[in-house]
Design an enzyme around this catalytic site. Structure first.
Site, PDB file in Angstrom:
ATOM      1  N   ASN A   1      40.339  42.389  31.444  1.00  0.00           N
ATOM      2  CA  ASN A   1      39.398  43.423  31.002  1.00  0.00           C
ATOM      3  C   ASN A   1      39.753  44.697  31.763  1.00  0.00           C
ATOM      4  O   ASN A   1      39.462  44.807  32.952  1.00  0.00           O
ATOM      5  CB  ASN A   1      37.962  42.971  31.318  1.00  0.00           C
ATOM      6  CG  ASN A   1      36.933  44.050  31.052  1.00  0.00           C
ATOM      7  OD1 ASN A   1      37.227  45.045  30.387  1.00  0.00           O
ATOM      8  ND2 ASN A   1      35.732  43.866  31.573  1.00  0.00           N
TER       9      ASN A   1
ATOM     10  N   SER B   1      36.077  39.064  40.656  1.00  0.00           N
ATOM     11  CA  SER B   1      37.050  39.239  41.749  1.00  0.00           C
ATOM     12  C   SER B   1      38.117  38.137  41.797  1.00  0.00           C
ATOM     13  O   SER B   1      38.516  37.704  42.874  1.00  0.00           O
ATOM     14  CB  SER B   1      36.330  39.364  43.101  1.00  0.00           C
ATOM     15  OG  SER B   1      35.477  40.506  43.086  1.00  0.00           O
TER      16      SER B   1
ATOM     17  N   GLU C   1      28.128  44.898  32.835  1.00  0.00           N
ATOM     18  CA  GLU C   1      28.123  46.361  32.942  1.00  0.00           C
ATOM     19  C   GLU C   1      27.493  46.983  31.697  1.00  0.00           C
ATOM     20  O   GLU C   1      26.826  48.017  31.759  1.00  0.00           O
ATOM     21  CB  GLU C   1      29.556  46.883  33.165  1.00  0.00           C
ATOM     22  CG  GLU C   1      30.017  46.585  34.589  1.00  0.00           C
ATOM     23  CD  GLU C   1      31.514  46.495  34.782  1.00  0.00           C
ATOM     24  OE1 GLU C   1      32.273  46.863  33.870  1.00  0.00           O
ATOM     25  OE2 GLU C   1      31.927  46.022  35.864  1.00  0.00           O
TER      26      GLU C   1
ATOM     27  N   GLU D   1      30.070  35.007  34.775  1.00  0.00           N
ATOM     28  CA  GLU D   1      30.405  36.113  35.666  1.00  0.00           C
ATOM     29  C   GLU D   1      29.202  36.460  36.543  1.00  0.00           C
ATOM     30  O   GLU D   1      28.319  37.228  36.117  1.00  0.00           O
ATOM     31  CB  GLU D   1      30.786  37.347  34.844  1.00  0.00           C
ATOM     32  CG  GLU D   1      32.025  37.160  34.001  1.00  0.00           C
ATOM     33  CD  GLU D   1      32.802  38.466  33.889  1.00  0.00           C
ATOM     34  OE1 GLU D   1      33.975  38.460  34.260  1.00  0.00           O
ATOM     35  OE2 GLU D   1      32.221  39.478  33.460  1.00  0.00           O
TER      36      GLU D   1
ATOM     37  N   HIS E   1      28.980  41.965  28.456  1.00  0.00           N
ATOM     38  CA  HIS E   1      29.428  42.126  29.850  1.00  0.00           C
ATOM     39  C   HIS E   1      28.265  42.698  30.660  1.00  0.00           C
ATOM     40  O   HIS E   1      27.498  43.534  30.165  1.00  0.00           O
ATOM     41  CB  HIS E   1      30.642  43.071  29.897  1.00  0.00           C
ATOM     42  CG  HIS E   1      31.324  43.076  31.231  1.00  0.00           C
ATOM     43  ND1 HIS E   1      30.799  43.744  32.311  1.00  0.00           N
ATOM     44  CD2 HIS E   1      32.449  42.466  31.661  1.00  0.00           C
ATOM     45  CE1 HIS E   1      31.594  43.551  33.358  1.00  0.00           C
ATOM     46  NE2 HIS E   1      32.603  42.776  32.987  1.00  0.00           N
TER      47      HIS E   1
ATOM     48  N   LYS F   1      38.605  47.581  31.434  1.00  0.00           N
ATOM     49  CA  LYS F   1      37.444  48.484  31.568  1.00  0.00           C
ATOM     50  C   LYS F   1      37.857  49.921  31.207  1.00  0.00           C
ATOM     51  O   LYS F   1      38.714  50.106  30.362  1.00  0.00           O
ATOM     52  CB  LYS F   1      36.849  48.392  32.974  1.00  0.00           C
ATOM     53  CG  LYS F   1      36.577  46.951  33.405  1.00  0.00           C
ATOM     54  CD  LYS F   1      35.672  46.870  34.594  1.00  0.00           C
ATOM     55  CE  LYS F   1      35.602  45.432  35.077  1.00  0.00           C
ATOM     56  NZ  LYS F   1      34.570  45.212  36.063  1.00  0.00           N
TER      57      LYS F   1
ATOM     58  N   GLY G   1      33.865  43.033  40.706  1.00  0.00           N
ATOM     59  CA  GLY G   1      34.369  44.271  41.296  1.00  0.00           C
ATOM     60  C   GLY G   1      33.994  44.440  42.760  1.00  0.00           C
ATOM     61  O   GLY G   1      34.160  45.523  43.322  1.00  0.00           O
TER      62      GLY G   1
HETATM   63  C1  PEP Z   1      35.017  41.787  34.901  1.00  0.00           C
HETATM   64  O1  PEP Z   1      34.941  42.975  34.720  1.00  0.00           O
HETATM   65  O2  PEP Z   1      34.717  41.015  33.970  1.00  0.00           O
HETATM   66  C2  PEP Z   1      35.454  41.307  36.214  1.00  0.00           C
HETATM   67  C3  PEP Z   1      35.386  40.030  36.448  1.00  0.00           C
HETATM   68  O3  PEP Z   1      35.889  42.251  37.119  1.00  0.00           O
HETATM   69  P1  PEP Z   1      36.619  41.989  38.533  1.00  0.00           P
HETATM   70  O4  PEP Z   1      37.676  40.937  38.284  1.00  0.00           O
HETATM   71  O5  PEP Z   1      37.169  43.293  38.933  1.00  0.00           O
HETATM   72  O6  PEP Z   1      35.559  41.465  39.451  1.00  0.00           O
END
Ligand code: PEP
Length: 253
Positions: free
Chosen positions: A9, A216, A100, A170, A98, A11, A176
């Site tokens: 992803n 992460s 976000e 998640e 997601h 973003k 992040g």
């Molecule tokens: C994500 O945006 O779905 C995500 C898991 O981000 P990150 O790997 O940066 O934590």
């Protein structure tokens, strides 16, 4: 046997020029390791780079995904992107719900449900994101929260649809932040999600649906996560912007 799936992803990262460089580097890394790869690989660039990335992926085994979409196929929705706009570009996956988007774009459970229905209607595979905040984890309501998210998202979907979709667990506190869930914490929730699907649908659906972990994930923690029995892949944010790191995650399967 469920096939693992690693999705990147990107973003809001990557102009067309930057996305071109990144996808070329990922393609190169993947073609040099082709014989060792047994998983599905998906990249989800920003909308503005999708057409270019789609052309660059032509003939490769990497599949194209979107980070979001509207549920309706056309109309007066300024700034939105519709399902047929994505399928025309060869997009086969779409991330839905997601955290976000739930937080910054106030996406509701009913929006998410409508988007999942639309993804199936247009022949795309939804990657449904669910997960708890740190506060919810500390209050010990992680599983009931996720059960509610799943119940509203999967309401009225057929067993066949749910068998084919991807659910990404998640935890919001791990996205992040560099604070990955331990492999044990992630496995515990992914296995509970599979049990919830079994209760909501049946055994067969529960054993077919693919459940990713996201939060992460990096080359050095991927192996422990991806070798757990109920974790069928990863949704990767930051580390998917570096072709070598993304490749290390893929190779850790
Ligand atoms: C994500 O945006 O779905 C995500 C898991 O981000 P990150 O790997 O940066 O934590």
């Amino acid at each position: 046997m469920r096939k693992k799936i690693i999705a990147g992803n990107w973003k809001m990262n990557g102009t067309v020029t930057e996305s071109t460089i990144l996808v070329e580097a990922i393609k190169k890394a993947i073609s040099s390791q082709k014989d060792k790869l047994s998983c599905d690989i998906v990249v989800c660039p920003p909308f503005t780079a999708m057409s270019t990335v789609s052309d660059l992926l032509d003939g490769s085994s990497i599949q194209l995904g979107a980070q979001n979409m509207h549920a309706i196929d056309k109309g007066a929705f300024t700034g939105e992107i519709s399902p047929p706009m994505l399928t025309e570009l060869g997009c086969t996956y779409v991330i839905i719900g997601h955290s976000e988007r739930r937080e910054y774009a106030q996406e509701s459970d009913s929006d998410i449900h409508a988007k999942i229905k639309a993804a199936f209607h247009y022949g795309m595979t939804p990657i449904l994101c669910v997960g708890e905040s740190l506060e919810q984890r500390e209050k010990n309501v992680t599983l009931s929260w996720i059960k509610n998210q799943l119940t509203s998202a999967l309401n009225e979907l057929s067993s066949e649809e749910v068998s084919k979709m991807i659910i990404a667990y998640e935890p919001i506190w791990a996205i992040g932040t560099g604070m990955t869930a331990t492999a044990e914490q992630a496995e515990e929730v992914c296995s509970s999600i599979r049990n919830m699907i079994k209760t909501m649908f049946n055994d067969e659906v529960a054993s077919s649906v693919r459940i990713q972990y996201g939060g992460s994930v990096k080359g050095d923690n991927a192996k422990a996560l991806l070798h757990k029995p109920n974790i069928d892949g990863a949704l990767v944010g930051g580390a998917s912007l570096d072709a070598d790191e993304f490749m290390n995650i893929i190779l850790s399967i």
